[in-house]
Design an enzyme around this catalytic site. Structure first.
Site, PDB file in Angstrom:
ATOM      1  N   CYS A  12     -27.128  -0.354 -11.611  1.00  0.00           N
ATOM      2  CA  CYS A  12     -25.971  -0.731 -12.667  1.00  0.00           C
ATOM      3  C   CYS A  12     -26.438  -2.422 -13.057  1.00  0.00           C
ATOM      4  CB  CYS A  12     -24.528  -0.428 -11.661  1.00  0.00           C
ATOM      5  SG  CYS A  12     -23.263  -1.004 -13.009  1.00  0.00           S
ATOM      6  N   GLU A  30       4.647  -3.974 -31.409  1.00  0.00           N
ATOM      7  CA  GLU A  30       3.263  -3.419 -30.944  1.00  0.00           C
ATOM      8  C   GLU A  30       3.062  -2.251 -31.881  1.00  0.00           C
ATOM      9  OE1 GLU A  30       0.251  -1.745 -29.259  1.00  0.00           O
ATOM     10  OE2 GLU A  30       0.810  -3.639 -28.884  1.00  0.00           O
ATOM     11  N   CYS A  56      -8.783 -12.790 -24.933  1.00  0.00           N
ATOM     12  CA  CYS A  56      -9.929 -12.482 -24.021  1.00  0.00           C
ATOM     13  C   CYS A  56     -11.194 -12.670 -24.667  1.00  0.00           C
ATOM     14  CB  CYS A  56      -9.713 -11.000 -23.756  1.00  0.00           C
ATOM     15  SG  CYS A  56      -9.931  -9.760 -25.304  1.00  0.00           S
TER      16      CYS A  56
END
Length: 395
Positions: free
Chosen positions: A11, A265, A354
């Site tokens: 990984c 939202e 982000c």
């Protein structure tokens, strides 16, 4: 943090894992500051608060596992370059409750002979297992299937799984029939009476339904909400507009103190969850100290109808002391919403992102907003990802 999957070359998701954690954090801070400073000259003087970090292992509250392998030996993890399953049930990013639950889920899939989906061949049934854990170690489990063919068998044998996982609260089946790299489909079938998982953060009850978004690191998310609340206390707004409010994390942390809070939202499921939390907190829907939520596209949301029957823009309504909170997806605010914020009557802005690249682009479109303070919050240790929060005020 050591990871045997990484050491064996199985990984490569944690791209920074070979660096000491302090070096990872410093590199993220320098990278984000550089990206933002390149967008606007006034960001060179921005005050940066100390970065926020949390545990280096066991911090992820959600496991998104690709199911592969065989009926007798299913794998839960990722796919290798040729589409074979790599089992990551013991990934050190997950807390013990998730690791133990994944073992039970794999056994359940094997015993029911749920055929793993074979990506190279485009056949099979069980595509993904999505598992979320709350601060109380309660669990929400979602099976992503190609069709509803195995739905009745899963429902019939669910008591066996519940017996093995006494903290399992919510179980659903999501149907994703298409052969493409999409995690989930549009159909969600609830198999339990309980429909949401309680994610209590800083004493605020947040209800997470199967298709709702929640930050993947509960510890750092709690710090993010505390930072926003501290900034709100500094500017003391009378009104708060929370765009991309999700299940109400920011809005409910900023509610009270005589503020009128509105959250927007696109997900009706998330809005219903936020409304439930507001009721549990005893917040009225109108007036000082209120909190109300509506479903709509945050980018183009026009607000409630005005007295003339038209649609008013809440960002252009008059009134001092209006704080806007935005927490957009990775694509950022975009040109339209950045323009509306630039021309709005809001006096203060909290931007949580982000993706510093799209944040920088948005800030370049809003020159009348002066950045005051910022903070990097390491939501994703061992990767290049992060969350950055910024407080801005009208010049």
């Amino acid at each position: 943090m050591r990871c045997h999957y990484h050491d064996l070359g199985l990984c490569h998701s944690c791209t920074l894992i070979d660096q000491p954690y302090a070096q990872q954090l410093a590199g993220k801070v320098d990278g984000v500051r550089g990206l933002l400073a390149a967008a606007r000259k006034d960001l060179h003087d921005l005050q940066w608060l100390d970065p926020v970090s949390g545990p280096e292992a066991g911090f992820r509250n959600k496991a998104k596992m690709v199911v592969a392998g065989t009926v007798a030996e299913p794998t839960l993890g990722i796919l290798d370059p040729v589409g074979r399953g790599v089992d990551l049930r013991d990934c050190p990013l997950y807390p013990p409750a998730v690791t133990a639950a994944l073992q039970q889920v794999a056994r359940f899939a094997r015993d029911l002979r749920l055929l793993p989906y074979d990506v190279p061949k485009g056949r099979g049934e069980l595509k993904h297992v999505l598992l979320t854990v709350s601060p109380r170690n309660e669990l929400m489990l979602r099976f992503v299937l190609r069709s509803q063919r195995q739905l009745d068998r899963i429902r019939e044998h669910l008591p066996v799984l519940e017996a093995g996982l006494p903290d399992l609260r919510v179980v659903s089946v999501n149907v994703q029939p298409e052969h493409k790299a999409v995690l989930e489909g549009p159909t969600e079938i609830l198999l339990t009476q309980q429909e949401s998982l309680l994610m209590e953060v800083n004493g605020i009850p947040l209800h997470l339904r199967p298709r709702s978004f929640f930050q993947t690191n509960t510890h750092v998310a709690a710090a993010l909400y505390r930072r926003a609340a501290a900034w709100a206390d500094e500017v003391a707004p009378t009104e708060v507009l929370d765009l991309y409010c999700g299940v109400g994390g920011f809005a409910l942390h900023l509610a009270g103190a005589g503020r009128d809070v509105v959250g927007v939202e696109v997900s009706e499921e998330a809005v219903a969850a936020a409304q439930r939390s507001a009721r549990e907190l005893g917040l009225p829907e109108r007036g000082p100290g209120s909190a109300r939520f509506g479903a709509g596209d945050a980018t183009a949301w026009g607000g409630p109808s005005d007295d003339d029957g038209g649609v008013s823009d809440p960002l252009l309504q008059s009134g001092s002391g209006r704080l806007v909170v935005v927490n957009p997806p990775r694509r950022g605010l975009g040109e339209e919403l950045s323009g509306r914020l630039e021309n709005s009557s809001a006096t203060d802005l909290i931007y949580s992102s982000c993706n510093a690249k799209t944040m920088a682009r948005d800030l370049a479109r809003m020159p009348s907003w002066l950045p005051v303070e910022a903070q990097l919050l390491d939501m994703f240790p061992h990767t290049g990802h992060y969350e950055v929060a910024m407080r801005l005020e009208r010049r």
